[in-house]
Write a protein that holds these residues in place. Structure first.
Motif, PDB file in Angstrom:
ATOM      1  N   PHE A  18       0.771  -1.282   0.068  1.00 17.11           N
ATOM      2  CA  PHE A  18      -0.009   0.065  -0.021  1.00 17.11           C
ATOM      3  C   PHE A  18       0.882   1.107   0.081  1.00 17.11           C
ATOM      4  O   PHE A  18       0.220   2.520   0.517  1.00 17.11           O
ATOM      5  N   ARG A  19       2.151   1.174  -0.378  1.00 21.59           N
ATOM      6  CA  ARG A  19       2.744   2.487  -0.267  1.00 21.59           C
ATOM      7  C   ARG A  19       3.664   2.468  -1.620  1.00 21.59           C
ATOM      8  O   ARG A  19       4.179   1.478  -2.083  1.00 21.59           O
ATOM      9  N   GLN A  20       4.221   3.678  -1.782  1.00 25.71           N
ATOM     10  CA  GLN A  20       4.893   4.306  -2.696  1.00 25.71           C
ATOM     11  C   GLN A  20       6.493   3.934  -2.628  1.00 25.71           C
ATOM     12  O   GLN A  20       6.912   4.426  -1.789  1.00 25.71           O
ATOM     13  N   THR A  21       7.144   3.187  -3.526  1.00 26.40           N
ATOM     14  CA  THR A  21       8.541   2.787  -2.983  1.00 26.40           C
ATOM     15  C   THR A  21       9.335   4.141  -3.343  1.00 26.40           C
ATOM     16  O   THR A  21      10.447   4.398  -2.653  1.00 26.40           O
ATOM     17  N   ALA A  22       9.054   4.847  -4.323  1.00 25.32           N
ATOM     18  CA  ALA A  22       9.906   6.240  -4.411  1.00 25.32           C
ATOM     19  C   ALA A  22       9.882   6.900  -3.121  1.00 25.32           C
ATOM     20  O   ALA A  22      10.821   7.495  -2.679  1.00 25.32           O
ATOM     21  N   GLU A  23       8.724   6.902  -2.369  1.00 26.44           N
ATOM     22  CA  GLU A  23       8.563   7.690  -1.240  1.00 26.44           C
ATOM     23  C   GLU A  23       9.272   7.001  -0.096  1.00 26.44           C
ATOM     24  O   GLU A  23      10.112   7.760   0.821  1.00 26.44           O
ATOM     25  N   PHE A  24       9.363   5.629   0.159  1.00 20.57           N
ATOM     26  CA  PHE A  24       9.985   4.838   0.929  1.00 20.57           C
ATOM     27  C   PHE A  24      11.516   5.125   0.995  1.00 20.57           C
ATOM     28  O   PHE A  24      11.990   5.115   2.106  1.00 20.57           O
ATOM     29  N   LEU A  25      11.714   5.274  -0.219  1.00 21.99           N
ATOM     30  CA  LEU A  25      13.471   5.245  -0.637  1.00 21.99           C
ATOM     31  C   LEU A  25      13.907   6.868   0.127  1.00 21.99           C
ATOM     32  O   LEU A  25      15.104   6.589   0.340  1.00 21.99           O
ATOM     33  N   GLU A  26      13.170   7.571   0.305  1.00 21.60           N
ATOM     34  CA  GLU A  26      13.655   8.915   0.916  1.00 21.60           C
ATOM     35  C   GLU A  26      14.012   8.455   2.352  1.00 21.60           C
ATOM     36  O   GLU A  26      14.779   9.115   2.813  1.00 21.60           O
ATOM     37  N   HIS A  27      13.218   7.721   2.991  1.00 20.00           N
ATOM     38  CA  HIS A  27      13.555   7.257   4.416  1.00 20.00           C
ATOM     39  C   HIS A  27      13.318   5.744   4.670  1.00 20.00           C
ATOM     40  O   HIS A  27      12.531   5.236   5.036  1.00 20.00           O
ATOM     41  N   PRO A  28      14.238   4.849   3.944  1.00 15.51           N
ATOM     42  CA  PRO A  28      14.185   3.478   4.115  1.00 15.51           C
ATOM     43  C   PRO A  28      14.310   3.009   5.487  1.00 15.51           C
ATOM     44  O   PRO A  28      15.224   3.619   6.104  1.00 15.51           O
ATOM     45  N   LEU A  29      13.516   1.553   5.678  1.00 19.74           N
ATOM     46  CA  LEU A  29      13.773   0.918   6.785  1.00 19.74           C
ATOM     47  C   LEU A  29      13.994  -0.439   6.393  1.00 19.74           C
ATOM     48  O   LEU A  29      13.000  -1.137   5.996  1.00 19.74           O
ATOM     49  N   ILE A  30      15.164  -1.092   6.461  1.00 17.49           N
ATOM     50  CA  ILE A  30      15.314  -2.388   6.166  1.00 17.49           C
ATOM     51  C   ILE A  30      15.929  -3.274   7.393  1.00 17.49           C
ATOM     52  O   ILE A  30      16.726  -2.893   8.113  1.00 17.49           O
ATOM     53  N   LEU A  31      14.915  -3.855   7.967  1.00 19.97           N
ATOM     54  CA  LEU A  31      15.311  -4.520   9.126  1.00 19.97           C
ATOM     55  C   LEU A  31      15.889  -6.064   9.091  1.00 19.97           C
ATOM     56  O   LEU A  31      15.825  -6.692   7.883  1.00 19.97           O
ATOM     57  N   ASN A  32      16.745  -6.315   9.829  1.00 17.31           N
ATOM     58  CA  ASN A  32      17.538  -7.942   9.948  1.00 17.31           C
ATOM     59  C   ASN A  32      17.317  -8.682  11.067  1.00 17.31           C
ATOM     60  O   ASN A  32      17.851  -9.749  11.016  1.00 17.31           O
ATOM     61  N   ARG A  33      16.787  -8.137  12.188  1.00 17.49           N
ATOM     62  CA  ARG A  33      16.741  -8.940  13.469  1.00 17.49           C
ATOM     63  C   ARG A  33      15.875  -8.355  14.349  1.00 17.49           C
ATOM     64  O   ARG A  33      15.294  -6.929  14.317  1.00 17.49           O
ATOM     65  N   ALA A  34      15.225  -8.986  15.251  1.00 14.26           N
ATOM     66  CA  ALA A  34      14.197  -8.457  15.962  1.00 14.26           C
ATOM     67  C   ALA A  34      14.056  -9.616  17.144  1.00 14.26           C
ATOM     68  O   ALA A  34      14.392 -10.852  17.151  1.00 14.26           O
ATOM     69  N   GLU A  35      14.060  -8.991  18.389  1.00  7.12           N
ATOM     70  CA  GLU A  35      14.000  -9.823  19.669  1.00  7.12           C
ATOM     71  C   GLU A  35      13.108  -9.104  20.874  1.00  7.12           C
ATOM     72  O   GLU A  35      13.448  -7.998  21.021  1.00  7.12           O
ATOM     73  N   GLY A  36      12.177  -9.845  21.250  1.00  8.84           N
ATOM     74  CA  GLY A  36      11.250  -9.052  22.431  1.00  8.84           C
ATOM     75  C   GLY A  36      10.545  -7.920  22.005  1.00  8.84           C
ATOM     76  O   GLY A  36       9.755  -7.914  20.875  1.00  8.84           O
ATOM     77  N   LEU A  37      10.806  -6.830  22.327  1.00  5.15           N
ATOM     78  CA  LEU A  37      10.089  -5.595  22.080  1.00  5.15           C
ATOM     79  C   LEU A  37      10.888  -4.636  21.054  1.00  5.15           C
ATOM     80  O   LEU A  37      10.424  -3.678  20.549  1.00  5.15           O
ATOM     81  N   TYR A  38      12.038  -5.288  20.673  1.00  3.72           N
ATOM     82  CA  TYR A  38      12.766  -4.343  19.501  1.00  3.72           C
ATOM     83  C   TYR A  38      13.019  -5.193  18.322  1.00  3.72           C
ATOM     84  O   TYR A  38      12.981  -6.353  18.338  1.00  3.72           O
ATOM     85  N   CYS A  39      13.567  -4.402  17.319  1.00  6.12           N
ATOM     86  CA  CYS A  39      13.882  -4.620  15.968  1.00  6.12           C
ATOM     87  C   CYS A  39      15.077  -3.869  15.650  1.00  6.12           C
ATOM     88  O   CYS A  39      15.395  -2.831  16.202  1.00  6.12           O
ATOM     89  N   TRP A  40      16.140  -4.449  14.868  1.00  5.04           N
ATOM     90  CA  TRP A  40      17.202  -3.657  14.454  1.00  5.04           C
ATOM     91  C   TRP A  40      17.210  -3.394  12.950  1.00  5.04           C
ATOM     92  O   TRP A  40      16.823  -4.488  12.285  1.00  5.04           O
ATOM     93  N   ASP A  41      17.559  -2.489  12.431  1.00  2.00           N
ATOM     94  CA  ASP A  41      17.917  -2.231  10.977  1.00  2.00           C
ATOM     95  C   ASP A  41      19.275  -2.729  10.458  1.00  2.00           C
ATOM     96  O   ASP A  41      20.281  -3.245  11.385  1.00  2.00           O
ATOM     97  N   ILE A  42      19.461  -2.727   9.306  1.00  2.00           N
ATOM     98  CA  ILE A  42      20.635  -3.430   8.682  1.00  2.00           C
ATOM     99  C   ILE A  42      21.887  -2.653   9.112  1.00  2.00           C
ATOM    100  O   ILE A  42      23.077  -3.080   8.777  1.00  2.00           O
TER     101      ILE A  42
END
Ligand code: PLP
Length: 452
Positions: A18-42
């Protein structure tokens, strides 16, 4: 976050939801780890996940009991065809889910996602009426601002304009009423407004002819309209309307299920039992795709007969009731029940609501809504005019990410739904991030914090 050219190229070779990739690329978020209440980006940056993935990781990311159950199941079998066989663990799941749903609701069909569950519920209702002597009942009434999924009927029942108009014309036989929030300024009390909004369902049933209406489908707490939280009486009125006109009541509990509202299901929170309950998201803690449609047991009779009667539910999906997913689902329910997380959600939810209420001192919060740990905050320009404040929401989404906080912002409201395991100190940490992000967002849009 700075993206390398490979990841940027790959993002352009897929779709986000449901969202535009061009807009997402302005503030991208790519996650690669999650534990409990937290996640971490690359880049190794940590985020407080205030929305549990997206209302999914209710036990916290990476719950060990769920992962162990999956590991054990993986050693035995990861797939069984729901067509010419069924796995033993799928049957165990039917029993387990049926043991925590409201009384009488234990005819269970597992699926792989919320859209599959709501789509199946509507097909189930239509087939039910076809083989119980009322074949003319096929219409569904739902609500504007509701969301029931991305497939044909689920989308037709959804009332979120921008998500559906691109695919219109929608399927015939889908009608809408407005949720109570739409009328609230016209009534002196929220209770009276809810009575009016609930009775609108009956007006539509009568206007359409009750002999043509199969079901009403609603989310007990509507996410897409901004955590719309009707009164318990609203649901009682709708229940009575359904009984009067022989219309099935379907609760879409894809978001509200599995403890978030302070009971296992929102049906129990509001004290009203639907005829069909759809669930997903928190059902597997996000470890593997799972969802389910749970119908009233006595409906089973209409689908039971000799092969030549041809009354079996004429529906199926390859991955429905997948053994790996069912093993995860059993562990999720055991964990919620044994750790008394539903009771905890009720208690910690009150604390969370209190903290969010304190944001009213900035003069831009109209209302804090929700139940349990599922809460929403409506943002307005000022509390006298009650004009929506989407610019503030857009800025908040950004400041939150900058502060290491993941929220659901839409943009005239934001929602939080931390994992059921959150303790008071976690809520405090999350709230401080929210408050800091809101103050910074206000600053960005030129609003002066009006601290009372
Ligand atoms: C209330 C509700 N129903 C149904 C769905 C569809 O579920 P899924 O995305 O798993 O197909 C969603 C998804 O967000 C939802 O919020």
């Amino acid at each position: 976050m700075k993206l390398d050219s490979r990841r940027e190229r790959l993002l352009k070779h897929t779709f986000l939801d449901f969202r535009q990739t061009a807009e997402f690329l302005e503030h991208p978020l790519i996650l690669n780890r999650a534990e409990g209440l937290y996640c971490w980006d690359i880049d190794g940056r940590r985020y407080f996940d205030a929305i549990s993935g997206i209302f999914v990781a209710t036990l916290g990311h990476g719950n060990l009991r769920v992962l162990d159950a999956m590991r054990r199941q993986m050693e035995r079998m990861t797939f069984a065809p729901p067509l010419h066989g069924v796995s033993d663990v799928t049957l165990d799941y039917v029993e387990k889910l049926g043991s925590v749903t409201p009384a009488g609701l234990n005819y269970v069909k597992p699926f792989s996602g919320g859209s599959e569950a709501t789509e199946a519920a509507m097909k189930f209702a239509r087939q039910y009426f076809k083989q119980t002597g009322q074949p003319g009942k096929y219409k569904f009434i739902s609500r504007y601002q509701g969301y029931h999924g991305s497939t044909g009927a689920a989308m037709s029942a959804s009332g979120t304009g921008p998500r559906k108009t691109k695919f219109e014309p929608q399927m015939p036989g889908f009608l809408k009423v407005f949720p109570p929030t739409h009328y609230r300024s016209q009534f002196s009390s929220w209770e009276e407004c809810n009575r009016f909004a609930a009775r609108a369902f009956e007006d539509v049933i009568i206007g359409e002819d009750p002999a043509t209406v199969a079901g009403i489908i609603v989310e007990p707490i509507g996410n897409t309209g901004g955590i719309i939280t009707p009164t318990a009486e609203y649901f009682q009125i709708i229940r009575e309307i359904c009984d009067r006109h022989n219309v099935l009541l379907i609760f879409d509990e894809v978001i509200t299920g599995f403890g978030k509202t302070g009971r296992m299901f929102a049906a129990q929170t509001f004290g009203v039992t639907p005829d069909i309950l759809c669930c997903g998201k928190g059902i597997s803690n996000g470890a593997v795709p799972l969802a389910a449609m749970v119908a009233r047991e006595d409906f089973a009779d209409a689908f039971w007969g000799r092969a030549e009667d041809d009354v079996q539910f004429m529906h199926g999906n390859t991955f429905a009731g997948n053994p790996l997913a069912c093993a995860a689902g059993i562990a999720v329910i055991d964990e919620i029940v044994e750790r008394k997380l539903v009771e905890h959600a009720l208690e910690i939810g009150e604390y969370l609501a209190g903290r969010l209420e304190s944001l009213k001192r900035y003069g831009v919060v109209r209302e804090v809504r929700g139940r349990g740990i599922l809460r929403g905050v409506e943002l307005v320009r000022n509390t006298n005019t009650l004009q929506p404040f989407p610019e503030l929401g857009i800025a908040l989404k950004q400041t939150a990410l900058e502060n290491g906080l993941i929220l659901r912002v839409d943009p005239t409201w934001f929602a939080v739904s931390p994992a059921l395991i959150a303790q008071q100190a976690d809520i405090d940490e999350m709230f401080e991030l929210i408050e800091r992000s809101l103050v910074q967002a206000l600053d960005r849009v030129g609003g002066v914090p009006a601290i009372a």
